[in-house]
Design an enzyme around this catalytic site. Structure first.
Site, PDB file in Angstrom:
ATOM      1  N   ASP A  89      11.991  28.701 -28.459  1.00 39.34           N
ATOM      2  CA  ASP A  89      11.597  27.470 -27.028  1.00 39.34           C
ATOM      3  C   ASP A  89      11.016  28.449 -25.835  1.00 39.34           C
ATOM      4  O   ASP A  89      11.884  29.513 -25.731  1.00 39.34           O
ATOM      5  CB  ASP A  89      12.273  26.613 -27.143  1.00 39.34           C
ATOM      6  CG  ASP A  89      11.436  25.688 -25.558  1.00 39.34           C
ATOM      7  OD1 ASP A  89      11.176  26.028 -24.350  1.00 39.34           O
ATOM      8  OD2 ASP A  89      10.843  25.071 -25.821  1.00 39.34           O
ATOM      9  N   ASP A 136       5.504  23.691 -26.729  1.00 36.40           N
ATOM     10  CA  ASP A 136       5.687  25.355 -26.595  1.00 36.40           C
ATOM     11  C   ASP A 136       6.892  25.564 -27.775  1.00 36.40           C
ATOM     12  O   ASP A 136       7.769  27.246 -27.402  1.00 36.40           O
ATOM     13  CB  ASP A 136       5.873  25.965 -25.444  1.00 36.40           C
ATOM     14  CG  ASP A 136       7.616  24.758 -24.855  1.00 36.40           C
ATOM     15  OD1 ASP A 136       7.295  24.016 -25.280  1.00 36.40           O
ATOM     16  OD2 ASP A 136       8.004  25.362 -23.318  1.00 36.40           O
TER      17      ASP A 136
END
Length: 324
Positions: free
Chosen positions: A195, A238
């Site tokens: 992430d 993301d």
């Protein structure tokens, strides 16, 4: 007389068009590898030289019978420059296959096979046509090759993330389920989830275009960090997921540490006004626990957020060694 003129005209058009698919194929391959329209526009002037020479030879054949001619019985015949003209076609093979060999590590095996197929079929057809001058096989082979490329593009649109070019969530779910279904414990199945830290802040401060750029750079780093046979996908937002199948003797920590080091090396380049940092969670699948694909991902996802929470509290970024 009319039939003869028609035969000459159609044969001339046929030879003029012959190099076009090869030229377009070479430009397509270059764009596929480098993803740059600007680069293609520059290359087209150079790559087109071979086609232009071939076209000029064909036009002059109307006067000197160099590449081909139509005899008094209205039959097609090859000229003394026929093989020379064919050389200009095969120059594209040299260009394309040279690129593919040089960039092979950056091309997925499935895509590489379809790309190679486009050139192989017309090449075989060209050999057959050389042996049998009375039938044209090349354009039939080109039609099949175009179909293969089209199907490959359609498959990419279905299975790839539009922004990053990585596999998408749909393909990830299918791949992981099949990997677990066929898993026999002979090789380890490593799943890594990452992430981007402070991604929201990048979007808010620099804009969503810069956020997209950060995602693309992340995808590039991931591709450079893993083998072509490893599975790399954008999970959503993301978040990214990587699946690595490897022998048990290999060290998972070294794979994760190499990934972290590559992000650090990217930050040292100073290409962005911010640093690209990531939180990582990873786990090795245990056949005895009989976890589903969703359970396995959820477990690794929780580990990643534990790592992210440590980052938010200013603690050291260390990925826990988790074997489930």
């Amino acid at each position: 007389m009319l039939l003869r003129e028609l035969n000459i005209s159609l044969t001339t058009i046929y030879f003029i068009l012959n190099p076009m698919p090869y030229m377009l194929w070479s430009l397509y391959i270059d764009f596929y590898i480098h993803k740059s329209i600007r680069r293609v526009r520059k290359l087209v002037k150079i790559i087109a030289i071979s086609s232009i020479i071939s076209i000029i030879l064909c036009i002059f054949s109307l006067f000197n019978k160099g590449v081909f001619y139509i005899d008094e019985n209205n039959f097609y015949r090859r000229g003394h420059l026929f093989l020379l003209n064919a050389v200009f076609y095969y120059l594209y093979y040299i260009i394309v296959y040279g690129q593919l060999i040089y960039e092979r590590k950056n091309i997925r095996k499935g895509d590489l096979l379809s790309i190679l197929s486009f050139g192989i079929l017309p090449a075989i057809a060209g050999v057959i046509q050389t042996l049998n001058t009375n039938k044209a096989h090349i354009w039939l082979a080109i039609s099949f090759s175009c179909l293969i490329i089209y199907l490959n593009i359609q498959n990419s649109e279905i299975n790839q993330d539009y922004l990053t070019g990585l596999y998408n969530r749909r393909q990830l779910d299918m791949y992981l389920r099949n990997s677990i279904k066929n898993y026999n414990g002979k090789e380890s199945l490593l799943l890594i989830m990452i992430d981007i830290d402070f991604f929201k802040e990048i979007n808010d401060f620099y804009g969503h275009m810069e956020g997209d750029s950060a995602l693309k750079y992340t995808a590039d780093i991931l591709v450079d960090s893993f083998r072509s046979e490893d599975f790399i996908s954008r999970y959503g937002g993301d978040e990214f997921v990587i699946i690595v199948k490897y022998c048990k003797g290999n060290c998972s920590e070294s794979i994760v540490n190499r990934l972290k080091a590559n992000f650090q090396e990217f930050n040292k380049l100073g290409l962005k006004p911010y640093e690209m940092n990531i939180s990582i969670g990873w786990g090795i699948y245990d056949l005895d626990l009989n976890m589903t694909a969703d359970e396995f991902i959820m477990h690794v996802d929780q580990l990643m957020y534990k790592d992210k929470n440590r980052m938010d509290r200013g603690m050291d970024l260390n990925c826990a060694n988790n074997i489930i």
